[in-house]
Design an enzyme around this catalytic site. Structure first.
Site: not given
Length: 447
Positions: A185, A97-99, A294, A358, A241
């Site tokens: 995914f 993953g690379s978000g 949450k 978000r 993040a």
């Protein structure tokens, strides 16, 4: 004795700055008698991140090196990994993953992989390939600039991070896999990896969500374990993040299963930095349920913000949400511990997500627009390719609660889904109390 060692280690942080752990925001602290402190602790494995960091420049290095040799028969360092043939080898890490969060995780891991001898210094990061507006491939730009210009712009990941668009190639040599993709995914990714990973692989999930199957809810860590036949820990916490990316202090919780303490400590070692402190807890389901649920409460907090209902109302929603989180978790998984909700993965993550995550942000916009603009539309407009987890999790939890006849026991969670789907107006988030649910959780049972 592990707890004693951790207590003493935290105490010594307060005394004197120690140069190898300096950061722009925080410093690790030491004392001149630190070698005596270590010698009084039976398990040097637990303190290995600090042992390795001290050896390059500290005057205490000879004593520490002697401790390391004696703790393992005078040969291999205590945190070395032995392969099946008995040869010492290093742990090699791949981030799947690379978000936004995946890139920050790669940054944390890369800093420790480069510093600690037990880890291979190269960290692979699987990237779902995209073409940027410039016409360049995202992977090429990451490898050239050492920066994920789409999901974490302005932050250097570490020169030892290698972006790889080929999933199978990215994982083929790794024996530590870090999963950090949108939860919807994960199953497809795991199916692609069957038979393509090493036999000694350990995994950890940073993914907040669940899969709902006919037989009931399936946590992401369980899905990974079932699909790949490997052990999977979890890491959750109050982790926005972008704040961690600029090295603002944060905490996280690693959840592990019974008899898996040793690998949990290895994950702690891999992730811990002076500004990111990780604590292990033997409660995978509790830690993961906190991180998953949450996001639903954060949507409720966003509705309150969007309608400008005030801080008192928001605090009430957060309290009620935490109560429902605890009850759902204990009803679904009897092993869940109450104490887990007081770790970073619990109340701390709930607070930070309801204040700045978000899900809260997009839910506030949804409420301000009177529910007339869909979450899909707002997500595409506001998140630049990132994905919401709360809306899909609310739907999945609604299905679970409805199937088990528990909707009336969890009015906040039920209302959030009904608001998201347009069946209720955003203002209904505070009107739900008219349903007057009558419930309690005693030993994991609804009465």
């Amino acid at each position: 004795m592990h707890r004693c060692a951790l207590f003493l280690t935290k105490r010594v942080w307060q005394l004197r700055p120690f140069e190898p752990f300096q950061s722009p925001n925080f410093s690790l602290y030491s004392i001149s008698s630190f070698s005596l402190l270590i010698l009084s602790t039976p398990s040097s494995h637990f303190l290995s991140p600090f042992l390795h960091s001290l050896s390059p420049s500290s005057s205490m290095a000879p004593g520490i090196e002697a401790l390391q040799r004696s703790s393992n028969g005078g040969s291999v360092r205590p945190d070395s990994h032995l392969s099946d043939d008995g040869v010492s080898s290093k742990f090699k890490v791949t981030v799947v993953g690379s978000g936004n969060w995946g890139s920050v995780a790669a940054k944390l891991i890369a800093s420790n992989a480069a510093r600690l001898s037990c880890f291979h210094d190269e960290v692979r990061m699987w990237v779902y390939e995209e073409t940027l507006p410039t016409g360049e491939k995202l992977t090429d730009v990451i490898n050239r600039n050492n920066e994920n210009v789409k999901y974490l712009p302005g932050i250097k990941l570490g020169k030892n991070v290698i972006a790889d668009p080929d999933l199978e190639n990215a994982v083929k040599d790794a024996n530590m896999l870090v999963f950090v993709t949108p939860h919807q995914f994960v199953e497809g990714i795991c199916k692609r990896l069957v038979g393509k990973i090493r036999g000694d692989v350990e995994a950890i999930s940073l993914i907040k969500g669940m899969e709902v199957k006919k037989e009931g809810p399936c946590m992401i860590s369980s899905l990974i374990s079932q699909e790949l036949g490997i052990n999977c820990c979890v890491l959750m916490g109050a982790n926005i993040a972008n704040e961690i990316a600029v090295e603002k202090f944060s905490e996280a919780t690693v959840g592990y299963r019974e008899n898996m303490r040793e690998i949990a400590e290895k994950w702690v070692q891999l992730f811990t930095t002076p500004y990111f402190v990780v604590t292990p807890v033997q409660d995978v389901e509790g830690v993961e349920m906190c991180g998953t649920l949450k996001n639903v409460v954060a949507l409720a907090a966003g509705f309150v913000d969007g309608l400008e209902m005030g801080n008192n109302t928001k605090a009430a929603i957060m309290r009620i949400g935490l109560r429902e989180m605890r009850m759902i978790s204990k009803l679904l998984f009897s092993s869940v511990k109450d104490s887990t909700f007081f770790e970073s993965c619990g109340v701390a993550d709930l607070i930070t997500t309801c204040l700045g995550g978000r899900n809260r942000k997009v839910a506030a916009a949804f409420a301000m627009n009177g529910g007339k603009r869909s979450f899909d539309e707002l997500e595409a407009e506001m998140l630049q390719g990132q994905k919401l987890q709360g809306v899909s999790t609310a739907k999945e939890m609604y299905e679970v609660l409805n199937h088990r006849g528990w909707l009336e026991l969890f009015p906040l969670f039920a209302s959030v889904h009904e608001i998201c789907t347009g069946h209720l107006s955003p203002s209904a988030i505070v009107e739900y109390s008219e349903r007057k649910p009558n419930f309690s959780v005693i030993d994991g049972h609804a009465q």
